[in-house]
Design a protein around this motif. Sequence first.
Motif, mmCIF file in Angstrom:
data_model
loop_
_atom_site.group_PDB
_atom_site.id
_atom_site.type_symbol
_atom_site.label_atom_id
_atom_site.label_comp_id
_atom_site.label_asym_id
_atom_site.label_seq_id
_atom_site.Cartn_x
_atom_site.Cartn_y
_atom_site.Cartn_z
ATOM 1 N N GLU A 150 0.831 -1.209 0.000
ATOM 2 C CA GLU A 150 0.000 0.000 0.000
ATOM 3 C C GLU A 150 0.863 1.255 0.000
ATOM 4 N N LEU A 151 1.941 1.229 0.775
ATOM 5 C CA LEU A 151 2.848 2.372 0.806
ATOM 6 C C LEU A 151 3.507 2.599 -0.550
ATOM 7 N N VAL A 152 3.922 1.517 -1.201
ATOM 8 C CA VAL A 152 4.546 1.631 -2.521
ATOM 9 C C VAL A 152 3.563 2.243 -3.511
ATOM 10 N N ASP A 153 2.307 1.799 -3.478
ATOM 11 C CA ASP A 153 1.305 2.326 -4.391
ATOM 12 C C ASP A 153 1.079 3.817 -4.150
ATOM 13 N N GLU A 154 0.979 4.222 -2.897
ATOM 14 C CA GLU A 154 0.792 5.638 -2.583
ATOM 15 C C GLU A 154 2.010 6.452 -3.003
ATOM 16 N N GLY A 155 3.205 5.886 -2.774
ATOM 17 C CA GLY A 155 4.427 6.589 -3.157
ATOM 18 C C GLY A 155 4.516 6.810 -4.655
ATOM 19 N N TYR A 156 4.126 5.811 -5.446
ATOM 20 C CA TYR A 156 4.171 5.958 -6.899
ATOM 21 C C TYR A 156 3.126 6.966 -7.384
ATOM 22 N N LYS A 157 1.955 7.003 -6.749
ATOM 23 C CA LYS A 157 0.945 7.983 -7.134
ATOM 24 C C LYS A 157 1.439 9.400 -6.851
ATOM 25 N N TYR A 158 2.083 9.581 -5.719
ATOM 26 C CA TYR A 158 2.645 10.895 -5.395
ATOM 27 C C TYR A 158 3.733 11.262 -6.408
ATOM 28 N N ALA A 159 4.591 10.298 -6.740
ATOM 29 C CA ALA A 159 5.672 10.560 -7.689
ATOM 30 C C ALA A 159 5.115 10.899 -9.070
ATOM 31 N N GLU A 160 4.015 10.252 -9.465
ATOM 32 C CA GLU A 160 3.418 10.534 -10.765
ATOM 33 C C GLU A 160 2.887 11.963 -10.826
ATOM 34 N N ALA A 161 2.274 12.418 -9.725
ATOM 35 C CA ALA A 161 1.814 13.805 -9.682
ATOM 36 C C ALA A 161 2.985 14.770 -9.761
ATOM 37 N N GLN A 162 4.116 14.394 -9.158
ATOM 38 C CA GLN A 162 5.296 15.246 -9.214
ATOM 39 C C GLN A 162 5.876 15.316 -10.628
ATOM 40 N N VAL A 163 5.750 14.240 -11.396
ATOM 41 C CA VAL A 163 6.195 14.261 -12.790
ATOM 42 C C VAL A 163 5.403 15.306 -13.570
ATOM 43 N N ARG A 164 4.114 15.358 -13.349
ATOM 44 C CA ARG A 164 3.280 16.361 -14.026
ATOM 45 C C ARG A 164 3.719 17.771 -13.650
ATOM 46 N N ASN A 165 3.872 18.009 -12.336
ATOM 47 C CA ASN A 165 4.263 19.348 -11.895
ATOM 48 C C ASN A 165 5.635 19.737 -12.428
ATOM 49 N N ALA A 166 6.570 18.786 -12.412
ATOM 50 C CA ALA A 166 7.922 19.087 -12.887
ATOM 51 C C ALA A 166 7.926 19.399 -14.380
ATOM 52 N N ALA A 167 7.096 18.684 -15.151
ATOM 53 C CA ALA A 167 7.041 18.937 -16.589
ATOM 54 C C ALA A 167 6.499 20.334 -16.878
ATOM 55 N N LEU A 168 5.443 20.712 -16.177
ATOM 56 C CA LEU A 168 4.865 22.033 -16.391
ATOM 57 C C LEU A 168 5.832 23.132 -15.962
ATOM 58 N N GLN A 169 6.496 22.931 -14.831
ATOM 59 C CA GLN A 169 7.448 23.935 -14.358
ATOM 60 C C GLN A 169 8.677 24.023 -15.247
ATOM 61 N N SER A 170 8.992 22.948 -15.960
ATOM 62 C CA SER A 170 10.158 22.948 -16.847
ATOM 63 C C SER A 170 9.857 23.548 -18.213
ATOM 64 N N GLY A 171 8.618 23.966 -18.430
ATOM 65 C CA GLY A 171 8.278 24.628 -19.677
ATOM 66 C C GLY A 171 7.936 23.705 -20.819
ATOM 67 N N ILE A 172 7.309 22.581 -20.531
ATOM 68 C CA ILE A 172 7.008 21.621 -21.596
ATOM 69 C C ILE A 172 5.982 22.178 -22.590
ATOM 70 N N LEU A 173 5.061 23.032 -22.114
ATOM 71 C CA LEU A 173 4.052 23.570 -23.030
ATOM 72 C C LEU A 173 4.682 24.551 -24.019
ATOM 73 N N ALA A 174 5.587 25.399 -23.537
ATOM 74 C CA ALA A 174 6.273 26.319 -24.447
ATOM 75 C C ALA A 174 7.138 25.559 -25.442
ATOM 76 N N GLU A 175 7.787 24.497 -24.978
ATOM 77 C CA GLU A 175 8.601 23.673 -25.870
ATOM 78 C C GLU A 175 7.735 22.975 -26.914
ATOM 79 N N THR A 176 6.551 22.562 -26.519
ATOM 80 C CA THR A 176 5.613 21.950 -27.462
ATOM 81 C C THR A 176 5.219 22.931 -28.554
ATOM 82 N N GLN A 177 4.957 24.182 -28.168
ATOM 83 C CA GLN A 177 4.589 25.196 -29.144
ATOM 84 C C GLN A 177 5.734 25.476 -30.123
ATOM 85 N N ARG A 178 6.950 25.572 -29.609
ATOM 86 C CA ARG A 178 8.100 25.819 -30.477
ATOM 87 C C ARG A 178 8.306 24.678 -31.470
ATOM 88 N N ASN A 179 8.188 23.458 -30.974
ATOM 89 C CA ASN A 179 8.367 22.310 -31.865
ATOM 90 C C ASN A 179 7.262 22.238 -32.915
#
Length: 211
Positions: A150-179
Amino acid sequence: MNIIRLFRRLLPLLFLVGLGWFLWRQVAPTLSTWTGLADPNPQVTVTHNTVLTQVEALGRLELVRYRFKDVVEYKRRAYRFLPESKIALVVAGEAVGCIDLRKLKPQDVVLEGDSVVRVSLPAPELCTFQINHKQSRVFSTENGLFQDAELVDEGYKYAEAQVRNAALQSGILAETQRNAEQILVPLLRTLTGRRVILGQQMQLPKPSPKQ
């Protein structure tokens, strides 16, 4: 006398042994022919029925992929009188930026004179964000109290949300527009023979919640 008595006692046993040997000699040839009929490579038949459950039209143009590495320490305290449970994960994740071309409408493509085409593209989106479980692993667990899974499952869900936040903060949408501009402008110029100007669709403001 003792020998005669012993012989009489052993006589039934000797009779059974002799009878068993006789029967084996009679049956053995038949058994050997049966075993010769066995196929060393038995045929296996599998029956299945694959059912199509959904057809989804895809129109997303994937333009950039971000990959992340992270070490996540996830803690949880279920009861005050017990030590907190802790798990450490080495996580690999990825996020994909895209433009959904299904949102492109006829009025978004405008011809200006004989030399210009103006295209209003849909806004860039974060298409997917997920954990790559093949490249992730559990580093350590403490005080799991038989709830490690159960802890592993919760940890992975938290990490997945962090992947989303990190991508947005890293400017993935602006990079998408440029590409999108780098890929679509030459393509549309070749197809139309016109100078291509890319813009974005007008975004209507969201209605404010009623008081």
